[in-house]
Design an enzyme around this catalytic site. Structure first.
Site, PDB file in Angstrom:
ATOM      1  N   SER A 142     118.581-100.808 -16.878  1.00 63.50           N
ATOM      2  CA  SER A 142     118.869-102.089 -16.240  1.00 63.50           C
ATOM      3  C   SER A 142     119.941-101.896 -15.179  1.00 63.50           C
ATOM      4  O   SER A 142     120.432-100.785 -14.974  1.00 63.50           O
ATOM      5  CB  SER A 142     119.359-103.099 -17.279  1.00 63.50           C
ATOM      6  OG  SER A 142     120.690-102.774 -17.650  1.00 63.50           O
ATOM      7  N   LYS A 143     120.309-102.990 -14.543  1.00 66.80           N
ATOM      8  CA  LYS A 143     121.309-102.930 -13.476  1.00 66.80           C
ATOM      9  C   LYS A 143     122.613-102.313 -13.948  1.00 66.80           C
ATOM     10  O   LYS A 143     123.330-101.712 -13.164  1.00 66.80           O
ATOM     11  CB  LYS A 143     121.586-104.344 -12.966  1.00 66.80           C
ATOM     12  CG  LYS A 143     120.560-104.812 -11.968  1.00 66.80           C
ATOM     13  CD  LYS A 143     121.095-106.019 -11.218  1.00 66.80           C
ATOM     14  CE  LYS A 143     120.049-106.571 -10.292  1.00 66.80           C
ATOM     15  NZ  LYS A 143     119.698-107.951 -10.525  1.00 66.80           N
TER      16      LYS A 143
END
Ligand code: GLU
Length: 465
Positions: A245-246
């Protein structure tokens, strides 16, 4: 070597092209290339609320940056609505689909009752035509949806090229809604019609779609289509083993460009992410295409390893042509508002630094030192440009005014200065680095001076001595 292999990459344009999507695209592309087949790009933009033109552009940019050229497409599902509707009509006529007038409120109630009885909630088939069954009279107030008449018994199975055999009992599958009450086709249905029309032979995609596959196969079979082979790629985990994810840093492909990665490093890295060819770690795009197969894709999740990507990037920077790197660095300097022309020839700076950096931004950091007026940290100046070193630098400066500007003579001038002032190499070289490049660590000082040029060296030294 033309073949009938046809693969596709079918992203939904709802965000950037992320690294998992890029790997799916790479594998689909490489498989088509490996077999002399056809690679198709299809934009699945039917989720109009979430699809954006910017996201479409991000996909196209990412694919171009990675060098994943499509032979056909991009096709846009929103431009194929008439075709989906046509197939729905065909299925209604053939009896493989039917109108269902159960309203969504009614559906909720049915599900509620099923739950209360401890049953799995599902459509109860009340509008499904069966032999000898009398269907209710369609209520006028309800616009019907169209449902696929899923086979009632038996099983749907496929030999997944990554995960092995997967089999689902048809009793597990509802009669899927293929057209909403407003006539728009639903996601799984569009995928099926596209895969059919585009003659896809190998569906290579993320394993978040495994649950869709039995439904898609049943519809394909109802349409009398040849069912493609499926290869479902396991997901990619972050460095820490949690879903990528980010939080893990760069996730969009173009962010890798921003962060100074070369596309060939990212392609090589992604190629090895869940696929292997013995112990080979470094391979060119061409080599990858020659080797790539679906037999060596691991069914387990692949874990992202930033250190390895950095290592590959450093390797490819060392290999890269200086003129190409110069263009990359110039682009980065310009973005920072630094004039790349203000320093010595960029290609020469790059030649001196390319073996020492992990990414193009570091290369630009070093090049920047040659182009701008420097403001070294005051502590650094105070520590190294002392009453001992300054007179030595002054003496050196005088020597440099007359010396032949090439490494051997420059080196000799430094040695003569050391001898004259009774200093050791670091006692001269470190202050000299700070005075000329603003930092204590640089490549060999004679090479730095040679590159910087007499005028810049003398002007920079003059600020301190
Ligand atoms: N559009 C889907 C996605 O972006 C992919 C569908 C497919 O590959 O079948 O996840």
């Amino acid at each position: 070597m033309a073949s009938n292999v046809r693969t596709r990459f079918a992203p939904s344009p709802t965000g950037y092209l992320h690294i998992g999507g890029a790997r799916t695209a790479l594998f689909s592309w490489a498989f088509a290339r490996r077999h002399g087949g056809t690679f198709i790009l299809r934009i699945e933009d039917t989720d109009v609320a979430r699809s954006t033109p910017e996201a479409v552009q991000a996909i196209l940019d990412g694919m171009e940056w990675l060098g994943l050229d499509a032979d056909e497409g991009p096709f846009y599902q929103m431009q194929r609505m008439d075709r989906y509707k046509e197939v729905i009509q065909q299925m209604l006529a053939a009896g493989t689909a039917y109108h269902c007038y159960t309203s969504s409120e009614e559906l909720d109630r049915i599900r509620e009752e099923q739950r209360a009885r401890g049953e799995k909630p599902r459509y109860d088939g009340r509008w499904r035509p069966e032999q000898g069954k009398t269907l209710p009279t369609p209520p006028e107030s309800v616009k019907p949806v169209v449902r696929f008449r899923n086979p009632a018994d038996g099983a749907v199975a496929w030999d997944d090229l990554v995960k092995g055999r997967i089999e689902i009992a048809n009793t597990e599958l509802d009669d899927l809604v293929i057209a909403r009450a407003d006539g728009t086709p639903t996601y799984n249905f569009c995928v099926v019609v596209d895969d059919l029309d585009m003659g896809i032979t190998h569906v290579i995609r993320g394993d978040d779609h495994v649950n869709n596959t039995p439904r898609q196969i049943n519809i394909l079979q109802a349409l009398g289509a040849q069912v493609p082979l499926y290869a479902h790629l396991s997901m990619i985990l972050g460095d820490d083993g949690t879903k990528l994810s980010k939080r893990h840093g760069a996730v969009s492909v173009m962010q890798y460009d921003d962060e100074g990665y070369l596309p060939e490093a990212v392609v090589n890295y992604l190629g090895r992410l869940g696929w292997s060819h013995g112990d080979d770690e470094i391979f060119s795009r061409q080599q990858f295409v020659e080797w790539f197969d679906l037999d060596h894709i691991t069914p387990s999740a692949a874990q992202f390893n930033t250190e390895k990507l950095n290592w590959l990037n450093a390797h490819y920077i060392k290999q890269a042509d200086n003129a190409r790197l110069a263009a990359e660095v110039a682009r980065r300097l310009a973005r920072r508002g630094v004039d790349p022309e203000a320093g010595p020839a960029l290609e020469a700076v790059i030649a001196l630094y390319k073996d020492r950096v992990a990414n193009l931004n570091e290369l630009a950091d070093s090049a920047e030192l040659y182009c701008v007026e420097l403001h070294p940290a005051p502590e650094l100046v105070a520590q190294h440009l002392t009453d001992v070193s300054r007179p030595a630098l002054a003496g050196l400066k005088a020597r440099l005014e007359g010396v032949t500007w090439e490494k051997t003579s420059l080196n000799q001038a430094i040695k003569d200065t050391m001898a004259e002032h009774g200093l050791k190499m670091p006692q001269v070289a470190i202050p000299l680095r700070i005075a000329t490049l603003g930092v204590a660590q640089t490549p060999a000082i004679d090479a730095v001076l040679e590159l910087l040029g007499r005028e810049r060296v003398l002007a920079r030294m003059a600020r301190y001595v």
